[in-house]
Design a protein around this motif. Structure first.
Motif, PDB file in Angstrom:
ATOM      1  N   LEU A  94       0.823  -1.215   0.000  1.00  0.00           N
ATOM      2  CA  LEU A  94       0.000   0.000   0.000  1.00  0.00           C
ATOM      3  C   LEU A  94       0.855   1.263   0.000  1.00  0.00           C
ATOM      4  O   LEU A  94       0.573   2.219  -0.729  1.00  0.00           O
ATOM      5  N   ASP A  95       1.924   1.283   0.794  1.00  0.00           N
ATOM      6  CA  ASP A  95       2.762   2.482   0.868  1.00  0.00           C
ATOM      7  C   ASP A  95       3.528   2.736  -0.422  1.00  0.00           C
ATOM      8  O   ASP A  95       4.000   3.854  -0.652  1.00  0.00           O
ATOM      9  N   SER A  96       3.692   1.703  -1.267  1.00  0.00           N
ATOM     10  CA  SER A  96       4.388   1.880  -2.537  1.00  0.00           C
ATOM     11  C   SER A  96       3.520   2.550  -3.592  1.00  0.00           C
ATOM     12  O   SER A  96       4.037   3.118  -4.565  1.00  0.00           O
ATOM     13  N   THR A  97       2.207   2.494  -3.425  1.00  0.00           N
ATOM     14  CA  THR A  97       1.309   2.945  -4.482  1.00  0.00           C
ATOM     15  C   THR A  97       1.478   4.423  -4.827  1.00  0.00           C
ATOM     16  O   THR A  97       1.508   4.771  -6.014  1.00  0.00           O
ATOM     17  N   PRO A  98       1.611   5.348  -3.871  1.00  0.00           N
ATOM     18  CA  PRO A  98       1.824   6.746  -4.259  1.00  0.00           C
ATOM     19  C   PRO A  98       3.089   6.944  -5.096  1.00  0.00           C
ATOM     20  O   PRO A  98       3.109   7.803  -5.991  1.00  0.00           O
ATOM     21  N   ARG A  99       4.139   6.177  -4.831  1.00  0.00           N
ATOM     22  CA  ARG A  99       5.342   6.283  -5.651  1.00  0.00           C
ATOM     23  C   ARG A  99       5.031   5.895  -7.097  1.00  0.00           C
ATOM     24  O   ARG A  99       5.454   6.560  -8.041  1.00  0.00           O
ATOM     25  N   GLN A 100       4.286   4.807  -7.249  1.00  0.00           N
ATOM     26  CA  GLN A 100       3.952   4.364  -8.596  1.00  0.00           C
ATOM     27  C   GLN A 100       3.016   5.348  -9.288  1.00  0.00           C
ATOM     28  O   GLN A 100       3.168   5.628 -10.482  1.00  0.00           O
TER      29      GLN A 100
END
Length: 300
Positions: free
Chosen positions: A200-206
């Motif tokens: 979930l925390d990776s999604t804003p980066r993507q």
């Protein structure tokens, strides 16, 4: 069970061949398969084999055999990230041309002291030695990047203080997950992604990278992860037991139960096609909405 997939929904399951599938990864595969099929969509399989030192020989083939044994048929050819290095480099070249990436030689000790990267190497470019490549986020202000998760609701991160300038190519020359997953989602036309809450925390980066590449982003939904009695996510590192093909029916029943679909006891022992057909008729995202974890021992 006959399903004719369409193009309005393209989902994917993207395991890393660092070990065989276990109960936790099966839950993600089943949920993403059910969601795609219920929406008459395509379900693709992508092998995220970007990190050879961590990969286990034969794991990729074992993963595909396990999916087949559980009746989880995919559409088209399996994509292997190890065969797409040219596409990742082309993306880096384009971002470099637009001056959106920069080299970084910060060591692990310094990075561990940061919540998000502070732009040190942007202000002090390294003179020599091996470097990682980082993508730029806004240099000032606290602009939020928000998205509506299909399962977890509204999610927001501050671009500068939480997302930060993240790595697209590592110091050892390997392409980073954040780069490869976005490039491949664009190439495959992925519209929906159901995956574990650990990402979930990776999604804003993507999402930031999708924005820089001026490409439409998928809709994301983050499923609860299965945890052991110590509260650790099931994984190779926590010694999660690999799935056994001879127990495929039982494994699927457990997955449907963990997805809060409440399969009836008489389905225990049914063949995989019967279980998946029942799952298609009963799957709904609301069953696991807002759940972050599921105890491995929660199934009777």
């Amino acid at each position: 069970m006959t399903i004719t997939p369409g193009a309005d929904y393209i989902g994917r399951f993207a395991p890393s061949p660092t070990g065989e599938l276990h109960q936790g990864s099966l839950l993600t595969a089943v949920a993403s398969w059910l969601d795609a099929r219920q929406h008459h969509g395509q379900w693709l399989v992508r092998m995220e084999d970007l990190d050879p030192p961590r990969e286990q020989p034969g794991a990729a083939e074992a993963i595909l055999r396990a999916l087949e044994a559980h009746g989880l048929e995919w559409d088209g050819e399996v994509m292997y990230q190890s065969e797409h290095h040219d596409a990742y480099q082309a993306c880096l070249d384009e971002l470099a041309r637009r001056e959106l990436i920069y080299p970084c030689n910060c060591n692990r000790q310094r990075l561990q002291s940061l919540t998000a990267y502070d732009g040190h190497c942007l202000q002090h470019p390294p003179a020599s030695g091996p470097v990682a490549l980082r993508v730029k986020t806004p240099a000032s202000g606290e602009d939020e990047l928000c998205f509506d998760d299909l399962l977890q609701g509204r999610q927001c991160q501050q671009l500068r203080s939480e997302v930060g300038d993240f790595v697209l190519r590592r110091k050892d020359g390997l392409y980073a997950y954040q780069l490869a997953v976005v490039v491949d989602d664009i190439a495959q036309g992925i519209t929906h992604v159901l995956r574990g809450c650990d990402l979930l925390d990776s999604t804003p980066r993507q999402l930031w990278l999708f924005r820089l590449l001026q490409a439409p982003a998928p809709q994301f939904g983050h499923l609860p992860v299965v945890v052991n009695p110590e509260g650790q996510k099931l994984s190779k590192q926590t010694f999660a037991a690999p799935l056994q093909a001879v127990q495929a029916s039982h494994n699927l029943w457990l997955a449907l139960h963990r997805l809060q679909l409440q399969p009836p006891p008489e389905l225990r022992g049914a063949d995989c096609q019967t279980l998946l057909a029942w799952g298609l008729n009963h799957w709904h995202r609301g069953a696991v909405a807002a759940l972050r974890s599921l105890p491995e021992s929660s199934v009777p």
